[in-house]
Every structure is written in C-alpha cells, then in structure tokens.
Design an enzyme around this catalytic site. Structure first.
Site, PDB file in Angstrom:
ATOM      1  N   CYS A 135      -0.517   4.398   2.186  1.00  0.00           N
ATOM      2  CA  CYS A 135      -0.623   4.406   3.948  1.00  0.00           C
ATOM      3  C   CYS A 135      -0.447   2.828   4.171  1.00  0.00           C
ATOM      4  O   CYS A 135       0.936   2.376   3.922  1.00  0.00           O
ATOM      5  CB  CYS A 135      -1.874   4.671   4.205  1.00  0.00           C
ATOM      6  SG  CYS A 135      -3.584   4.382   3.319  1.00  0.00           S
ATOM      7  N   SER A 136      -1.511   2.288   4.857  1.00  0.00           N
ATOM      8  CA  SER A 136      -1.438   0.917   5.248  1.00  0.00           C
ATOM      9  C   SER A 136      -2.663  -0.017   5.065  1.00  0.00           C
ATOM     10  O   SER A 136      -2.914  -0.821   5.879  1.00  0.00           O
ATOM     11  CB  SER A 136      -1.050   0.708   6.678  1.00  0.00           C
ATOM     12  OG  SER A 136      -1.724   1.205   7.446  1.00  0.00           O
TER      13      SER A 136
ATOM     14  N   CYS B 237       0.882  -1.136  -0.050  1.00  0.00           N
ATOM     15  CA  CYS B 237       0.102  -0.141  -0.049  1.00  0.00           C
ATOM     16  C   CYS B 237       0.947   1.168   0.077  1.00  0.00           C
ATOM     17  O   CYS B 237       1.660   1.560   1.044  1.00  0.00           O
ATOM     18  CB  CYS B 237      -0.894   0.167   1.023  1.00  0.00           C
ATOM     19  SG  CYS B 237      -1.881   1.480   1.372  1.00  0.00           S
TER      20      CYS B 237
END
Lengths: 102, 224
Positions: free
Chosen positions: B131-132, B128
């Site tokens: 972000c996560s 990603c």
C-alpha cells in the site's frame, strides 16, 4: 494567517493525536473539517493559545472515558470531542454564547 | 444523545499493512447523528462569519494547509544531527523511534521507525509494496509516485533500473538493499554526508537533505 502547518497542532501526541492514515489527515464528514479549521483559525488569530484548546480537547476525551486504542463504538468519535471543546472554549473566551442547537 | 452506529469495517481494512490504525478512523455515524453535528458546527461557523472572525474561504484554505503542507524537514534535522553527532547516530541506528522522539518528533501511532545507513558500498531504498506505509512523522506526506503501482512493484524486481530513472546510477560494487515498509516498521534512509559539506553547521546540513534521498531513490550531490 500562517501558510504552513503549525507543529504543535499537526504533531499532537497521545489521545489528542490527529487521526491519520500514512500521514494523511482522515476526516469522515465535512463538518469534521469545518470544526478543525475553525478551532485552528481562531487560535492562529490569537484568540487562545493552542495549549488551552488542546487541554480542553484532552479533558473531553478523558470525560468520555475513552481509550483511543480501544474505543467504545457507542461513544462519540474524535471530532465530536473537538466540537465539544470548541463550544466550551468559545463560551469561555466570550467569542460566542453556548450553542443552543442541540 | 442518540444511538451511535458502528459498521464492521475490520474486514475491509485488515490487510496488515494499513494497521495499526487509529481506531477513531473506523467510527461511523448514521445520517441523523451527522445532521445534528452538522447543525452545531454550522451554527458556530455562521456566528463567527457574522462577527467577521472567519471566512469560508479561509477555513477551506486552513484544511488544505493541514492536509497537504507537512514538510520533510523533521527527517532532514534527524539526518543532520546524525552526521554531526556520532553518539546520536549510534542511538538512531540502535532505536530510531526513541532517537527521533529525543528531537521532539512524536506522532507515531504505534509504528516503529528504523533508520538504515547508506555507505560507499551499501545503498538503501524504501518502498511499501502492498500500500503506502510511509514514515510520515519524519518525511511528511508521501509523494504520489511512492503510492503508485509502478514504483511499488518495480523497485523490488529491478531496483537499479528504477534508481537509474531517478538519476541514481550505482556501480557494481554497491549493494542495493530494498526495505519493504509494513504496519510495524517504517524505514528512513540515512544518506551519506555529501562531499564538500565538512565545514557546515547542523542547520546548513539539514537544508541539503532532500525527501527523495531519505526514501533512498537519490543520493545527495556534492556541495559546490
């Protein structure tokens, strides 16, 4: 006490689903963590089945007429429903009298 | 009940990758409301501690368990079933969201899950970049390196180099595909079934599947 998360609690679906951000549980305040931990601990000790608590929780969310995807900013938030559900379950099971601190 | 306050957090959180969020996340209370709620919870906790039904330490531990212990075995079961059931594998590659729900794994909050299959000539890896975003209903919580900038930026620029650091060296004949997760799409890698696993049943196969292989940074070793 079990040392792993129970799937029926961790993976609740629909309106009762735990608020998460990329999998991580989201708590705004310490009291939200406490109410979560109390409700789960008492269930794990066998004071009530998880379904009984979950049904109470869903009833509280329904009673607030809240669509989880379009929440009313003035209505109670998710863990307030946990608190209300916990207070009712405690009264029903006789573990505790109804809270009188409101 | 007292009046609720709602600050406008939409701007702060609206960066595409984080959404769709559970809208409960954006609720905020003022100090007075919080104090009332704290008092109600403290009253319950104090009474239960008095009765010996809970301890403060046990409650802390309970929160920790649910915050951190969400293992990757759901994804491993999905992979093992795909290896042993060709019809399931076809459904999984066609519509992974529906196929994982068949196994009873819900919890997706609006995200779609896509499964990408490794073959002798294609290796998939998931990231990603912004972000996560992570397929948490099947993989649990993301490892810390997944959330950190070096992996997120470098796996796109130099996937073979990053994979080598995880001990995964791929021949030139293998095409590397990098999948960038987003709000709408979460990816899960279907690893190749390890050599030597032919006789194993589904449960034993699931035990071979690792989190890193389902992110795509490693391949599963042959079974001895």
């Amino acid at each position: 006490m079990s040392e792993t998360a129970r799937e029926d609690i961790a993976n609740m679906d629909g309106p009762a689903a735990l608020p998460r951000s990329s999998g991580e549980l989201v708590f705004h305040d310490t009291w939200e963590q406490r109410v979560f931990a109390i409700a789960v601990s008492l269930c794990e000790q066998g004071h009530y089945p998880w379904d009984a608590f979950r049904e109470r929780l869903i009833a509280e969310i329904d009673a607030a007429h809240e669509d989880p995807w379009h929440p009313d900013p003035g209505a109670p938030g998710y863990y307030e429903h946990w608190l209300a559900a916990l207070e009712k379950v405690l009264a029903e099971t006789g573990l505790a009298p109804p809270a009188n601190t409101r | 009940m007292s009046e609720h306050h709602e600050h406008d957090h939409a701007g702060a959180h609206a960066h595409g990758h984080g959404a769709p969020r559970n809208p409960y996340l954006d609720k905020r209370r003022n100090g007075e409301e919080t104090a009332v709620l704290e008092a109600r919870v403290k009253a319950i906790e104090a009474m239960l501690v008095d009765k010996g039904l809970v301890s403060t330490a046990a409650l802390d531990r309970m929160v920790e368990i649910y915050e951190h212990d969400l293992g990757p075995m759901n994804g491993a079961r999905v992979v093992a079933k795909a290896w042993t059931d060709p019809a399931y594998k076809a459904r999984l590659l066609e519509d992974a969201t529906a196929a994982i729900r068949e196994l009873g794994f819900g919890g997706l909050q609006g995200e779609h899950l896509v499964v990408v299959e490794n073959t002798p000539t294609v290796h998939n890896v998931v990231v990603c970049t912004l972000c996560s975003c992570y397929p948490w209903p099947v993989l649990g919580l993301p490892p810390s390196w997944y959330k950190e900038a070096p992996y997120r930026s470098r796996v796109v620029i130099d996937p073979r180099g990053v994979l080598a650091e995880f001990g995964t060296t791929l021949g030139d004949e293998v095409e590397v595909r990098v999948w960038d997760s987003s709000a709408e799409m979460r990816y899960l890698v279907l690893p190749e079934r390890p050599a030597g696993s032919e006789g194993l049943a589904e449960d034993a196969l699931a035990a071979l599947v690792t989190r890193d292989a389902m992110i795509g940074v490693t391949r599963l070793p042959a079974v001895a």
